[in-house]
Design an enzyme around this catalytic site. Structure first.
Site, PDB file in Angstrom:
ATOM      1  N   CYS A 216     115.915   4.536 -87.515  1.00 37.89           N
ATOM      2  CA  CYS A 216     115.076   5.008 -88.627  1.00 37.89           C
ATOM      3  C   CYS A 216     113.680   4.404 -88.529  1.00 37.89           C
ATOM      4  CB  CYS A 216     115.732   4.617 -89.951  1.00 37.89           C
ATOM      5  SG  CYS A 216     114.755   5.117 -91.379  1.00 37.89           S
TER       6      CYS A 216
ATOM      7  N   CYS B  57     118.355   0.098 -90.208  1.00 41.14           N
ATOM      8  CA  CYS B  57     119.162   1.044 -89.438  1.00 41.14           C
ATOM      9  C   CYS B  57     118.450   1.314 -88.108  1.00 41.14           C
ATOM     10  CB  CYS B  57     119.384   2.340 -90.215  1.00 41.14           C
ATOM     11  SG  CYS B  57     120.314   2.050 -91.733  1.00 41.14           S
TER      12      CYS B  57
ATOM     13  N   CYS C   4     113.413  13.769 -91.652  1.00 40.06           N
ATOM     14  CA  CYS C   4     114.252  12.621 -92.007  1.00 40.06           C
ATOM     15  C   CYS C   4     114.000  11.472 -91.046  1.00 40.06           C
ATOM     16  CB  CYS C   4     115.732  12.972 -91.878  1.00 40.06           C
ATOM     17  SG  CYS C   4     116.195  14.392 -92.817  1.00 40.06           S
TER      18      CYS C   4
ATOM     19  N   GLU D 139     105.599   7.593 -98.861  1.00 39.10           N
ATOM     20  CA  GLU D 139     105.482   9.021 -98.584  1.00 39.10           C
ATOM     21  C   GLU D 139     106.455   9.816 -99.450  1.00 39.10           C
ATOM     22  OE1 GLU D 139     103.813   8.749 -94.097  1.00 39.10           O
ATOM     23  OE2 GLU D 139     105.883   9.377 -94.287  1.00 39.10           O
TER      24      GLU D 139
ATOM     25  N   CYS E 176     111.615  15.099-101.901  1.00 43.00           N
ATOM     26  CA  CYS E 176     112.225  13.898-101.333  1.00 43.00           C
ATOM     27  C   CYS E 176     111.346  12.713-101.720  1.00 43.00           C
ATOM     28  CB  CYS E 176     112.310  14.063 -99.821  1.00 43.00           C
ATOM     29  SG  CYS E 176     112.999  12.652 -98.958  1.00 43.00           S
TER      30      CYS E 176
ATOM     31  N   CYS F 162     111.912  -0.751 -96.116  1.00 46.43           N
ATOM     32  CA  CYS F 162     113.358  -0.835 -96.314  1.00 46.43           C
ATOM     33  C   CYS F 162     113.861  -2.099 -95.643  1.00 46.43           C
ATOM     34  CB  CYS F 162     114.047   0.385 -95.692  1.00 46.43           C
ATOM     35  SG  CYS F 162     115.795   0.506 -96.141  1.00 46.43           S
TER      36      CYS F 162
HETATM   37  N1  SAH Z   1     118.483   4.300 -97.455  1.00 46.96           N
HETATM   38  C1  SAH Z   1     119.054   5.546 -97.909  1.00 46.96           C
HETATM   39  C2  SAH Z   1     117.994   6.568 -98.210  1.00 46.96           C
HETATM   40  C3  SAH Z   1     117.220   7.085 -97.008  1.00 46.96           C
HETATM   41  S1  SAH Z   1     117.785   8.700 -96.722  1.00 46.96           S
HETATM   42  C4  SAH Z   1     120.063   6.028 -96.896  1.00 46.96           C
HETATM   43  O1  SAH Z   1     120.183   5.421 -95.850  1.00 46.96           O
HETATM   44  O2  SAH Z   1     120.777   6.977 -97.179  1.00 46.96           O
HETATM   45  C5  SAH Z   1     117.159   9.105 -95.188  1.00 46.96           C
HETATM   46  C6  SAH Z   1     118.209   9.804 -94.337  1.00 46.96           C
HETATM   47  O3  SAH Z   1     117.644  10.129 -93.066  1.00 46.96           O
HETATM   48  C7  SAH Z   1     119.382   8.891 -94.078  1.00 46.96           C
HETATM   49  O4  SAH Z   1     120.554   9.624 -93.985  1.00 46.96           O
HETATM   50  C8  SAH Z   1     119.000   8.334 -92.746  1.00 46.96           C
HETATM   51  O5  SAH Z   1     120.096   7.798 -92.093  1.00 46.96           O
HETATM   52  C9  SAH Z   1     118.419   9.547 -92.050  1.00 46.96           C
HETATM   53  N2  SAH Z   1     117.559   9.213 -90.933  1.00 46.96           N
HETATM   54  C10 SAH Z   1     116.932   8.054 -90.715  1.00 46.96           C
HETATM   55  N3  SAH Z   1     116.249   8.104 -89.569  1.00 46.96           N
HETATM   56  C11 SAH Z   1     116.430   9.320 -89.055  1.00 46.96           C
HETATM   57  C12 SAH Z   1     115.940   9.984 -87.894  1.00 46.96           C
HETATM   58  N4  SAH Z   1     115.100   9.388 -87.057  1.00 46.96           N
HETATM   59  N5  SAH Z   1     116.322  11.251 -87.685  1.00 46.96           N
HETATM   60  C13 SAH Z   1     117.137  11.864 -88.566  1.00 46.96           C
HETATM   61  N6  SAH Z   1     117.614  11.300 -89.684  1.00 46.96           N
HETATM   62  C14 SAH Z   1     117.277  10.035 -89.921  1.00 46.96           C
END
Ligand code: SAH
Length: 386
Positions: free
Chosen positions: A131, A128, A351, A104, A117, A124
Site C-alpha cells: 500500500c 501493509c 486503491c 486525499e 472515498c 497510516c
Molecule cells: N486501512 C483500511 C482502509 C484502507 S482501504 C483497510 O486496510 O481496509 C484501502 C483498500 O485498498 C484496502 O483494502 C487496501 O488493502 C487496498 N489497497 C492498498 N494498496 C493497494 C494497491 N496498491 N492496489 C490495490 N489495492 C490496494
C-alpha cells in the site's frame, strides 16, 4: 479559516453529531430542537455562514458567529480522470503551525451510484506491504469535522462542477488511514452520514474498511450499523502476517470470529472481504481453495482488487487470466465474487495509490514489522503504536 477559528477558540460544529450538538446547545441555555435546525443548515444545505440561518433568532446567530464555525478542509488540488473519477488534495490545519498535512479524497461515479472515498487518518500506521499510504508513515488522526467535512466539501465541489446534489450515494472509509484506529472521531462522522437530519445515507451504503483491528470491530458493532469491509488479502496466517502485519496481533481465526459477530442477528448483512491480487504471491489456485474454506458459512462477498502499482512497490498485478480463474474457483464453491474495476488510475486515485503529504511522526517501526516480499522503503523507522 479553521486555523483562525481555532486560535479564536471557536467550536467547529461540522464534527458534532446530533447528540453532541444538542449537549453543546443545552450547555449554552438553548433549546435542544435547535440541534436539528442547525444540522439541516450545515449538512443538508451545506451552509457555513450563520447569518444565512434565517429560522434561528438573531441573537443566537450572533452568538454562534462568535463562539462557533463550520470549517471543512481546504482544496489544494483537483484531478479529473478520463473515466470521470475525481481526486482532491485536501489541506488540513496543523495545530502546531508549520506545514500542514495533506490527505486525499476520491469520487467515483458509476451509472447507478456515486461513491466518495474518504480518509480517516493522515498516513497510516499499519504498514501493509503493498500500500502506497503505508510508505508515507503516520502523522495523526483526522478529527470528526475533517472526516465528515470531506463529504460536506465534496457535495459542494460536485455541485460547482454541475453534478446533482444526490450524486454521492455511497461513502467508503477506504482512503488514507485505518478507520478503526480512530473510532472516536469516526463514529460521530458516521452518525452524521446516516442521520436523516444530516446526509441521510443508507447504513448499507456507508462502509468502514479495516485491515483487521479485531476489538474495534466489536466496538463498531455496538455503536453503528454501517457496512463492514475487511482487507483480507491472504487465506492463511503465514502469508497474511507478511502482507498485513497487524495479522500478527490479531490472527485470522480471531478476525473471522469478529466478522461473524458483526453480521450475527442482522438480517441480510454481509461482510465484504477485499483481496488485492498480487502476481505469484496470493493468486494461485491453492490460495483460492484455502480462501473458500476460510469463508465457508460466513455471510459475505469477496471483492478482488487488481493490484495498483506505484513506484518501488515491488509487486505486480496478477494477470487477467489468474484473476478470472481465482474468481471462478470461488464461485464454483458458492461464493459471491466481484472483481473491482480499477478507476482513476491515470490520476493515481486508485486503491492503495493515495499518498497525500504526511509529516511522518511515527516512532521507530517495529511493532508490526515483518519479513515481506519485494522492496521496502529505505528508512527503517517504526510505526506508531496502536
Ligand atoms: N486501512 C483500511 C482502509 C484502507 S482501504 C483497510 O486496510 O481496509 C484501502 C483498500 O485498498 C484496502 O483494502 C487496501 O488493502 C487496498 N489497497 C492498498 N494498496 C493497494 C494497491 N496498491 N492496489 C490495490 N489495492 C490496494
Amino acid at each position: 479559516m479553521e486555523d483562525t477559528a481555532r486560535r479564536a477558540g471557536r467550536v467547529n460544529l461540522l464534527g458534532l453529531d446530533e447528540a453532541a450538538l444538542r449537549r453543546w446547545l443545552e450547555a449554552d441555555g438553548e433549546r435542544p430542537f435547535r440541534a436539528r435546525q442547525l444540522l439541516g443548515w450545515i449538512h443538508r444545505r451545506g451552509v457555513d455562514d450563520f447569518a444565512c440561518m434565517t429560522d434561528l433568532s438573531k441573537a443566537l446567530r450572533a452568538r454562534l458567529a462568535e463562539t462557533a464555525c463550520v470549517a471543512a478542509p481546504r482544496v489544494l488540488g483537483t484531478a479529473v480522470s478520463a473515466d470521470g473519477t475525481r481526486k482532491w488534495l485536501l489541506g488540513l490545519d496543523d495545530p502546531a503551525g508549520g506545514p500542514g498535512n495533506v490527505v486525499e479524497m476520491v469520487f467515483i461515479p458509476e451509472p447507478n451510484r456515486g461513491t466518495l472515498c474518504v480518509s480517516s487518518q493522515v498516513g497510516c500506521s499499519l504498514d501493509c506491504a503493498f500500500c502506497a499510504t503505508a510508505r508515507q508513515g503516520f502523522n495523526r488522526n483526522l478529527t470528526s469535522a475533517e472526516i465528515v467535512g470531506q463529504l460536506w466539501l465534496a457535495r459542494r465541489l460536485l455541485a460547482e462542477a454541475g453534478l446533482e446534489p444526490g450524486a454521492i450515494t455511497n461513502v467508503v472509509l477506504m482512503g488514507m488511514g485505518e478507520p478503526l484506529l480512530n473510532l472516536r472521531e469516526v463514529l460521530p462522522a458516521l452518525n452524521l452520514m446516516v442521520s436523516d437530519h444530516a446526509y441521510g445515507l443508507s447504513k448499507r451504503r456507508v462502509t468502514v474498511s479495516t485491515a483487521g483491528v479485531v476489538p474495534m470491530i466489536d466496538r463498531l458493532r455496538e455503536h453503528s450499523e454501517v457496512s463492514l469491509a475487511v482487507s483480507l488479502h491472504a487465506p492463511d496466517d503465514a502469508l497474511r502476517d507478511e502482507l498485513v502485519p497487524i495479522n500478527r496481533r490479531f490472527p485470522l481465526a480471531e478476525l473471522m470470529a469478529a466478522c461473524r459477530r458483526y453480521v450475527a442477528g442482522r438480517a441480510r448483512r454481509r461482510v465484504t472481504f477485499e483481496y488485492v491480487m498480487l502476481d505469484g504471491v496470493n493468486d494461485r489456485p491453492e490460495h483460492a481453495r484455502a480462501l473458500g474454506r476460510l469463508l465457508r458459512g460466513l455471510p459475505c462477498k469477496l471483492n478482488l482488487i487488481p493490484f495498483n502499482p506505484f513506484p518501488g512497490s515491488g509487486y505486480r498485478c496478477s494477470s487477467a487470466h489468474a484473476i478470472e480463474r481465482f474468481a471462478e474457483t470461488l464461485r464454483a464453491r458458492g461464493h459471491v465474487v466481484t472483481v473491482r474495476k480499477t478507476r482513476g488510475q491515470d490520476i493515481d486515485a486508485a486503491c492503495g495509490q493515495l499518498a497525500g503529504r504526511v509529516q511522518d511522526r511515527s516512532a521507530r517501526h517495529l511493532r508490526f514489522a515483518a519479513p515481506r516480499y519485494g522492496e521496502r522503503r529505505p528508512e527503517a523507522g517504526a510505526k506508531a503504536p496502536l
